[in-house]
Design an enzyme around this catalytic site. Sequence first.
Site, mmCIF file in Angstrom:
data_model
loop_
_atom_site.group_PDB
_atom_site.id
_atom_site.type_symbol
_atom_site.label_atom_id
_atom_site.label_comp_id
_atom_site.label_asym_id
_atom_site.label_seq_id
_atom_site.Cartn_x
_atom_site.Cartn_y
_atom_site.Cartn_z
ATOM 1 N N GLU A 1 -50.735 11.935 11.415
ATOM 2 C CA GLU A 1 -49.675 11.117 10.825
ATOM 3 C C GLU A 1 -49.252 11.835 9.553
ATOM 4 O OE1 GLU A 1 -47.622 9.217 8.521
ATOM 5 O OE2 GLU A 1 -49.230 7.789 8.182
ATOM 6 N N CYS B 1 -44.953 7.366 3.120
ATOM 7 C CA CYS B 1 -44.504 8.265 4.188
ATOM 8 C C CYS B 1 -43.357 7.657 4.978
ATOM 9 C CB CYS B 1 -45.671 8.619 5.106
ATOM 10 S SG CYS B 1 -46.488 7.189 5.851
#
Length: 489
Positions: free
Chosen positions: A238, A272
């Site tokens: 990720e 993010c």
Amino acid sequence: MTTVLTGETFESFDPATGEVVGTYPVHTAEQVQAAVAKARDAAAWWESLGFAGRAERLAAWRAALAQRMPELGAVITEETGKPAGDAQLELVLAIEHLAWAAKHARKVLGPQRRAPGLLLSNQAATVEYQPLGVVGVIGPWNYPVYTPLGSVSYALAAGNAVVFKPSEFTPGVGKWLVESFAEAVPEHPVLQLVTGLGETGAALTKAGVDKIAFTGSAATGKKVMAAAAETLTPVVIEAGGKDPLLVDADADLDAAADATVWGAFSNAGQTCAGVERVYVHERVHDAFVAKVVAKAGAVDAGKQYGPMTMPAQLDVVRKHIDDALAAGGRALVGGRDAVGDRYVEPTVLVDVPEDCSAVREETFGPTVTIAKVADMDEAVEKANDSAYGLGSTVFSKARGMELARRLRTGQTAINAPLSFAGIASLPFGGSGESGFGRIHGPEGLREFARPKAIARQRFTAPIALTSFARSKKTEAIVGKLIAKLHGKG
């Protein structure tokens, strides 16, 4: 009880003041391997508990996290600088995911019947998902509980032991989590901690774990993949994002502006899946920008979000702002003077060319670019023109679902900011430079398990296909049967 540290150590700091808040060991490759060996033994016991036994112990850990939120929240604030309310929100989401994983593991991973098909109708076909064994989790600093627990919780619920390496910026949070788990599950070291810098993470990748779950930058993710490839260790990555937000002509502009400001500036933009680019229909562009400017100007960087946790990120934010302004962009809020020694004031940029670093590269700071588009087709095209593919947001009354499906991202929120991150049943992950694999939801549980197919013969088949006793007559019968069943287009 005071822990005596021997060997090499490192310090963690309060990013708001620069003061040292803790000293931690730099675990060597040998120490990491020893932790993995302990985890291997613990994994066998943890798997033997079954879904019910694991769920009971995970519930005890969940209760401890819920009861001690202020205590853990204080550690988060101390190491990241984020306000107490933001730390609490992170913990609430993490606890929800832990609860969901423990509750649904049996349903998602337990034995499931499958249709055997006509020719093998004498077979009972089942599939079940077995634990991988030991999972290594390398966590980030920006959400030091919510993000790593998105892997840790699901890996544990799936029956694995975990060796957790937190960011060197938030080792105290990692220590608190592992120690609280040990209090809830004292029998075996099912969840262990290793601390250190990048070398410790690399050692974990090469230590013989059965899977690595990494959250961090795309550049570091590639290094993790390269190291894992040496032993064919699978990884779930990720990485970063450059998430777009689309505003259609019929959007609720107040809600869209509020979502933009929150998504771009909360946690000092160190998210993010935060909002970094906005594409607005030309019919509502000016009105939308005015609302964003008003809301952004009211945000207090010292109170409503904290400092930049990683000092080096200040240089990245400064460079992106400078590049945008040098290329003809304008700062309607913030700008060059917004970047201080520890804090960055909210910065709203317009008229920034699409080839600028402020649009192409992940900023990971409290800045946002807003661009005018002729229609939503252009908005989708520009949103998808990115190396990243993590999250996205759409504000539209009539076309929300249509636009969401056209965006090349792992998840999209419609008419609300980042809502997908709080729904435990939804998978989370991206594509391209944002990584691959999924955490959260059923997909997250299966990410940490191996599918096991089992076919059991219930009675002898009337037609022998898998035997040297198969006759020409049998072959002719089968040929006619298949032609009749499947021969028509």
